[in-house]
Design a protein around this motif. Structure first.
Motif, PDB file in Angstrom:
ATOM      1  N   VAL A  15       0.855  -1.181   0.000  1.00  0.00           N
ATOM      2  CA  VAL A  15       0.000   0.000   0.000  1.00  0.00           C
ATOM      3  C   VAL A  15       0.893   1.234   0.000  1.00  0.00           C
ATOM      4  N   ASN A  16       0.722   2.078  -1.007  1.00  0.00           N
ATOM      5  CA  ASN A  16       1.617   3.217  -1.175  1.00  0.00           C
ATOM      6  C   ASN A  16       0.840   4.517  -1.324  1.00  0.00           C
ATOM      7  N   PRO A  17       1.288   5.587  -0.655  1.00  0.00           N
ATOM      8  CA  PRO A  17       0.628   6.883  -0.839  1.00  0.00           C
ATOM      9  C   PRO A  17       0.809   7.383  -2.265  1.00  0.00           C
ATOM     10  N   ILE A  18      -0.201   8.068  -2.766  1.00  0.00           N
ATOM     11  CA  ILE A  18      -0.137   8.590  -4.128  1.00  0.00           C
ATOM     12  C   ILE A  18      -0.919   9.900  -4.195  1.00  0.00           C
ATOM     13  N   PRO A  19      -0.402  10.903  -4.916  1.00  0.00           N
ATOM     14  CA  PRO A  19      -1.140  12.170  -5.015  1.00  0.00           C
ATOM     15  C   PRO A  19      -2.354  12.041  -5.933  1.00  0.00           C
ATOM     16  N   PHE A  20      -3.408  12.737  -5.575  1.00  0.00           N
ATOM     17  CA  PHE A  20      -4.611  12.857  -6.391  1.00  0.00           C
ATOM     18  C   PHE A  20      -4.743  14.320  -6.821  1.00  0.00           C
ATOM     19  N   TYR A  21      -5.215  14.523  -8.047  1.00  0.00           N
ATOM     20  CA  TYR A  21      -5.419  15.877  -8.572  1.00  0.00           C
ATOM     21  C   TYR A  21      -6.868  16.039  -9.006  1.00  0.00           C
ATOM     22  N   ILE A  22      -7.484  17.129  -8.578  1.00  0.00           N
ATOM     23  CA  ILE A  22      -8.865  17.434  -8.959  1.00  0.00           C
ATOM     24  C   ILE A  22      -8.877  18.717  -9.786  1.00  0.00           C
ATOM     25  N   PRO A  23      -9.065  18.612 -11.107  1.00  0.00           N
ATOM     26  CA  PRO A  23      -9.198  19.827 -11.917  1.00  0.00           C
ATOM     27  C   PRO A  23     -10.634  20.358 -11.864  1.00  0.00           C
ATOM     28  N   VAL A  24     -10.766  21.665 -11.767  1.00  0.00           N
ATOM     29  CA  VAL A  24     -12.084  22.302 -11.716  1.00  0.00           C
ATOM     30  C   VAL A  24     -12.186  23.269 -12.885  1.00  0.00           C
TER      31      VAL A  24
ATOM     32  N   ARG B 209     -19.595  20.855 -12.208  1.00  0.00           N
ATOM     33  CA  ARG B 209     -20.726  20.891 -11.280  1.00  0.00           C
ATOM     34  C   ARG B 209     -20.279  21.249  -9.870  1.00  0.00           C
ATOM     35  N   ARG B 210     -19.053  20.903  -9.541  1.00  0.00           N
ATOM     36  CA  ARG B 210     -18.512  21.181  -8.208  1.00  0.00           C
ATOM     37  C   ARG B 210     -17.560  22.366  -8.303  1.00  0.00           C
ATOM     38  N   SER B 211     -17.885  23.449  -7.615  1.00  0.00           N
ATOM     39  CA  SER B 211     -17.101  24.683  -7.694  1.00  0.00           C
ATOM     40  C   SER B 211     -15.808  24.563  -6.891  1.00  0.00           C
ATOM     41  N   PRO B 212     -14.835  25.458  -7.118  1.00  0.00           N
ATOM     42  CA  PRO B 212     -13.606  25.427  -6.322  1.00  0.00           C
ATOM     43  C   PRO B 212     -13.859  25.498  -4.822  1.00  0.00           C
ATOM     44  N   TRP B 213     -14.818  26.311  -4.411  1.00  0.00           N
ATOM     45  CA  TRP B 213     -15.056  26.430  -2.965  1.00  0.00           C
ATOM     46  C   TRP B 213     -15.652  25.134  -2.401  1.00  0.00           C
ATOM     47  N   ALA B 214     -16.475  24.457  -3.217  1.00  0.00           N
ATOM     48  CA  ALA B 214     -17.054  23.182  -2.760  1.00  0.00           C
ATOM     49  C   ALA B 214     -15.965  22.122  -2.637  1.00  0.00           C
ATOM     50  N   ILE B 215     -15.036  22.076  -3.598  1.00  0.00           N
ATOM     51  CA  ILE B 215     -13.924  21.129  -3.525  1.00  0.00           C
ATOM     52  C   ILE B 215     -13.053  21.427  -2.311  1.00  0.00           C
TER      53      ILE B 215
ATOM     54  N   GLY C 276     -10.519  26.569 -20.087  1.00  0.00           N
ATOM     55  CA  GLY C 276     -11.596  26.644 -19.107  1.00  0.00           C
ATOM     56  C   GLY C 276     -11.224  26.170 -17.721  1.00  0.00           C
ATOM     57  N   LEU C 277      -9.974  25.792 -17.532  1.00  0.00           N
ATOM     58  CA  LEU C 277      -9.545  25.291 -16.222  1.00  0.00           C
ATOM     59  C   LEU C 277      -9.428  26.454 -15.234  1.00  0.00           C
ATOM     60  N   LYS C 278     -10.119  26.337 -14.098  1.00  0.00           N
ATOM     61  CA  LYS C 278     -10.134  27.409 -13.103  1.00  0.00           C
ATOM     62  C   LYS C 278      -9.220  27.131 -11.913  1.00  0.00           C
ATOM     63  N   ALA C 279      -9.088  25.851 -11.545  1.00  0.00           N
ATOM     64  CA  ALA C 279      -8.299  25.503 -10.359  1.00  0.00           C
ATOM     65  C   ALA C 279      -7.931  24.028 -10.423  1.00  0.00           C
ATOM     66  N   VAL C 280      -6.840  23.679  -9.750  1.00  0.00           N
ATOM     67  CA  VAL C 280      -6.444  22.283  -9.570  1.00  0.00           C
ATOM     68  C   VAL C 280      -6.071  22.090  -8.109  1.00  0.00           C
ATOM     69  N   TYR C 281      -6.679  21.093  -7.474  1.00  0.00           N
ATOM     70  CA  TYR C 281      -6.367  20.777  -6.080  1.00  0.00           C
ATOM     71  C   TYR C 281      -5.639  19.437  -6.017  1.00  0.00           C
TER      72      TYR C 281
END
Length: 391
Positions: A82-91, A96-102, A139-144
């Protein structure tokens, strides 16, 4: 007739974990698997050990907290698996899910992890967005970016079985349970193995047959009622496209679901779907509609890799697993994902498991062993289940 304390039916991750936990607690254990260990659902998942960020939307906070605690435990107990791995969420502008909601969801996720080191998240500066190879920037506004973990689900299940065997559990593959007779204080179980019928007495039986849980209950005498369920198929495609260094969490362009784009053995794995099946009479297979769905979402965000026909030519493998969900109204995406334990007063020595998650198999095992102790009594511990390392 041979007698065991516990007979487990099903060699997926839940059955394996229960056998390991019970053997560590000193119980004599026999596990029967009708095919091979981890040969079905437990080899065909999204291969994630995660809290389940999306479960926050349906209010499953206790499940997320439990899953995050198990993520922390498995990173410690199975560091080679089991290994940690980064996840990326582009907004995007039209997400449908805004940056503030993420951000709010990730903040709650961090809090439910008790602010574990992997609970940290950040907003990725725009200058680094192009490092996600091929991702649409228009159209990309944010990436978390946040953290979860990845595993080889089959190898993890096999490691649990290996540990259970080292503690004395007996595991038999290609053993098909044909009849469970519930008597006063025990069960008599018949099963087919190597062309002959075998019979064993078990003080307690756990039905962990996964999608076939109700088929096993059909073999019980006196008859026992089963819970209404639906079989939900989750499919994945492996593309011959070099993987990014993390997992991309994408909102479907077709509905409100999310899918993952993951690195897997140097290539790109995409999934999953949620297709309700009418039966399990044939071996599950990825449908043409599921291929169109997954590739359509992938092309929406990664159009640089070609049109749909080009992407289809890059599919080098596919697999699907079937999970059990309670039969409720609404989409499968919003159904509860926690494990349901069914015990009926008429059959007190038989427990059936419905559903469950790869991540929380240890929690399920502990809960079943608490039931086992209350049903047939305590035994002398052989090992501390909470400290058992896997390799």
């Amino acid at each position: 007739m041979k007698t065991v304390d516990l007979l487990v039916i099903g060699g997926g991750i839940n059955g394996a974990g229960i056998a390991q936990c019970a053997a560590a607690a000193g119980y004599s254990v026999l596990l029967l698997e009708k095919e091979t260990i981890a040969g079905q659902t437990s080899a065909n998942s999204s291969k994630l050990i995660h809290g389940g960020l999306r479960y926050l939307e349906s209010g499953q906070l206790p499940l997320v907290r439990k899953s995050l605690a198990e993520r922390k435990a498995l990173l410690k107990l199975a560091p080679s698996l089991v290994n940690p791995i980064p996840f990326y969420i582009p907004v995007y502008d039209n997400s449908r899910r805004s940056p503030w909601a993420i951000r709010a969801g990730l903040s709650l996720y961090a809090m439910l992890s008790d602010f574990d080191a992997l609970g940290q998240f950040k907003s990725v500066p725009a200058v680094y967005w192009s490092k996600i190879k091929g991702l649409k920037l228009s159209g990309l506004k944010a990436v978390y970016q946040y953290w979860d973990a990845q595993t080889d689900d089959m190898l993890l299940t096999q490691a649990v079985i290996k540990n259970a065997r080292s503690l004395g559990a007996d595991v038999i593959e290609y053993a098909d349970c044909t009849n469970i007779e519930h008597k006063q204080g025990h069960c008599v179980v018949r099963y087919q193995y190597a062309g002959t019928e075998q019979k064993i007495e078990a003080l307690a039986v756990v039905n962990a047959a996964g999608p076939w849980v109700n088929q096993v209950l059909d073999t019980v005498f006196p008859p026992i009622a089963s819970l209404p369920i639906e079989w939900v198929q989750g499919s994945h495609l492996l593309l011959d496209i070099p993987a990014n260094d993390g997992i991309i969490y994408l909102e479907s362009c077709f509905d409100k679901r999310v899918i993952f784009v993951m690195p897997w053995k140097g290539k790109t794995l995409i999934g999953t779907t949620e297709t309700i099946l009418s039966s399990l009479t044939a071996k599950p297979s990825v449908t043409a509609e599921e291929v169109e769905y997954l590739l359509g979402i992938y092309r929406h965000y990664f159009s640089c890799f070609g049109d749909l026909a080009s992407l289809k030519s890059r599919v080098v493998d596919s697999f699907c697993g079937v999970r059990v969900l309670p039969k409720l109204t609404g989409s499968a995406f919003d159904r509860p994902r926690d494990t349901v334990h069914q015990i009926q007063p008429s059959h007190p020595n038989l427990l059936s498991l419905y559903g469950g998650k790869l991540t929380t198999y240890r929690t399920t095992a502990n809960e079943v062993c608490e039931w086992l102790e209350g049903t047939i009594g305590k035994r002398q511990n052989l090992a501390d289940f909470e400290q058992l390392f896997l390799d």
